[in-house]
Design an enzyme around this catalytic site. Structure first.
Site, short mmCIF file in Angstrom:
data_model
loop_
_atom_site.label_atom_id
_atom_site.label_comp_id
_atom_site.label_asym_id
_atom_site.label_seq_id
_atom_site.Cartn_x
_atom_site.Cartn_y
_atom_site.Cartn_z
N ASN A 32 0.87 -1.18 0.00
CA ASN A 32 0.00 0.00 0.00
C ASN A 32 0.90 1.23 0.00
O ASN A 32 1.45 1.60 1.03
CB ASN A 32 -0.89 -0.03 1.25
N LYS A 44 0.15 4.28 -0.36
CA LYS A 44 -0.46 5.53 0.13
C LYS A 44 -0.18 6.66 -0.87
O LYS A 44 -0.15 6.41 -2.06
CB LYS A 44 0.06 5.85 1.55
N HIS A 100 -9.29 1.58 5.17
CA HIS A 100 -7.99 1.82 5.81
C HIS A 100 -8.18 2.83 6.95
O HIS A 100 -8.99 3.75 6.85
CB HIS A 100 -6.97 2.34 4.79
N GLU A 117 -6.57 5.30 7.81
CA GLU A 117 -6.41 6.71 7.42
C GLU A 117 -7.69 7.24 6.76
O GLU A 117 -8.05 8.40 6.93
CB GLU A 117 -5.19 6.85 6.49
N GLU A 140 -5.09 -4.34 11.03
CA GLU A 140 -4.01 -3.37 11.20
C GLU A 140 -4.24 -2.55 12.47
O GLU A 140 -5.02 -1.61 12.46
CB GLU A 140 -3.97 -2.41 10.01
N GLY A 156 2.93 2.64 10.56
CA GLY A 156 3.89 3.70 10.31
C GLY A 156 4.66 4.15 11.54
O GLY A 156 5.34 5.17 11.51
N SER A 196 3.81 -1.77 10.43
CA SER A 196 5.26 -1.84 10.59
C SER A 196 5.85 -3.21 10.27
O SER A 196 6.80 -3.67 10.92
CB SER A 196 5.67 -1.39 11.99
P1 PGA Z 1 3.20 0.54 7.53
O1 PGA Z 1 1.68 0.83 7.04
O2 PGA Z 1 3.63 -0.75 6.90
O3 PGA Z 1 4.00 1.72 7.04
O4 PGA Z 1 3.14 0.45 9.00
C1 PGA Z 1 0.77 -0.22 6.88
C2 PGA Z 1 -0.54 0.31 6.33
O5 PGA Z 1 -0.92 1.45 6.65
O6 PGA Z 1 -1.23 -0.40 5.57
#
Ligand code: PGA
Length: 256
Positions: free
Chosen positions: A10, A12, A98, A100, A170, A176, A216
């Site tokens: 992903n 983003k 997601h 976000e 998640e 992140g 992560s």
């Molecule tokens: P990350 O994000 O691997 O940077 O932690 C995962 C995601 O938001 O799908």
């Protein structure tokens, strides 16, 4: 139950068409003539899908995903992209729900459910994201949050729809941040999510559905997470932006 793991990148809001072309070509050179015991998916931003499709559209090992999809077909929805449009870009998967999208753009479980159903009308495979915040976990609300997200997000889906859906667990506090859930925490949440699917759709469907872990994930922790019985792959952002790192996660996660 033998579930095929699925690793999805992903990106983003990273990588326009030219960076996407560089990544896709580099990935292609590394995977050419190889087969993988898992599905590999890349989700670039909308404007980079055409370039990704140009380089990877005919590569059977890699499928493309969109990072979102409107719940409507067409019309006065400024800034939105419909499933019909995505169909033209070799898109097979759509990431929905997601954290976000939930936190920054206010997407509710009802909106996410409408998007999931619309995505299924277009025959996309939804990657349906769920997960709790740190506050919710520490407040003892983990199970309640996951129960609501699963039951409202998957409302009205048929068993067939479910078969083509991937759930991505998640934990928001792990996205992140560099803080990964321990494999015990992840396994426990995955087993619980699978039990929620069993309550709603029966044990057979629950045994078949793939549940990815996200938050992560990196080459160094992929093996331990993927060894958990209810973890069927990963949704990766930060560590998926570089082709070798993404491939290392896959290789460490599913050796051979
Ligand atoms: P990350 O994000 O691997 O940077 O932690 C995962 C995601 O938001 O799908």
């Amino acid at each position: 139950m033998n579930r095929k793991p699925i690793f999805a990148a992903n990106w983003k809001m990273n990588k326009g068409p030219s960076e996407t072309e560089d990544f896709a070509k580099s990935l292609l050179s590394k995977i050419q003539n190889r087969t993988f015991p898992c599905d590999i998916v890349i989700a670039p931003p909308f404007v980079s899908l055409a370039k990704a499709a140009e380089v990877l559209g005919n590569v059977p090992a890699v499928a493309l995903a969109a990072q979102n999809c409107s719940q409507f077909d067409s019309g006065a929805y400024t800034g939105e992209i419909s499933g019909m449009m995505l169909k033209e870009f070799f898109v097979h998967y759509v990431i929905l729900g997601h954290s976000e999208r939930r936190a920054i753009y206010g997407e509710t479980d009802a909106v996410i459910n409408a998007k999931l159903r619309k995505a299924r009308e277009y025959n996309f495979k939804p990657i349906f994201c769920i997960g709790e915040t740190l506050e919710e976990r520490e407040g003892g609300k983990l199970e309640q949050v996951l129960r609501t997200q699963v039951s409202e997000g998957l409302a009205g889906l048929s068993e067939r729809d479910l078969q083509d859906t991937v759930i991505a667990y998640e934990p928001v506090w792990a996205i992140g941040t560099g803080v990964t859930a321990t494999s015990a925490q992840a396994q426990e949440a995955h087993a619980f999510v699978r039990s929620l699917v069993a309550e709603k759709f029966g044990t057979e469907s629950a045994a078949k559905i793939r549940i990815q872990y996200g938050g992560s994930v990196k080459p160094s922790n992929a093996a331990e997470l993927m060894a958990c019985p209810d973890i069927d792959g990963a949704l990766i952002s930060g560590a998926s932006l570089e082709p070798q790192s993404f491939l290392d996660i896959i290789q460490n996660g599913v050796p051979g």
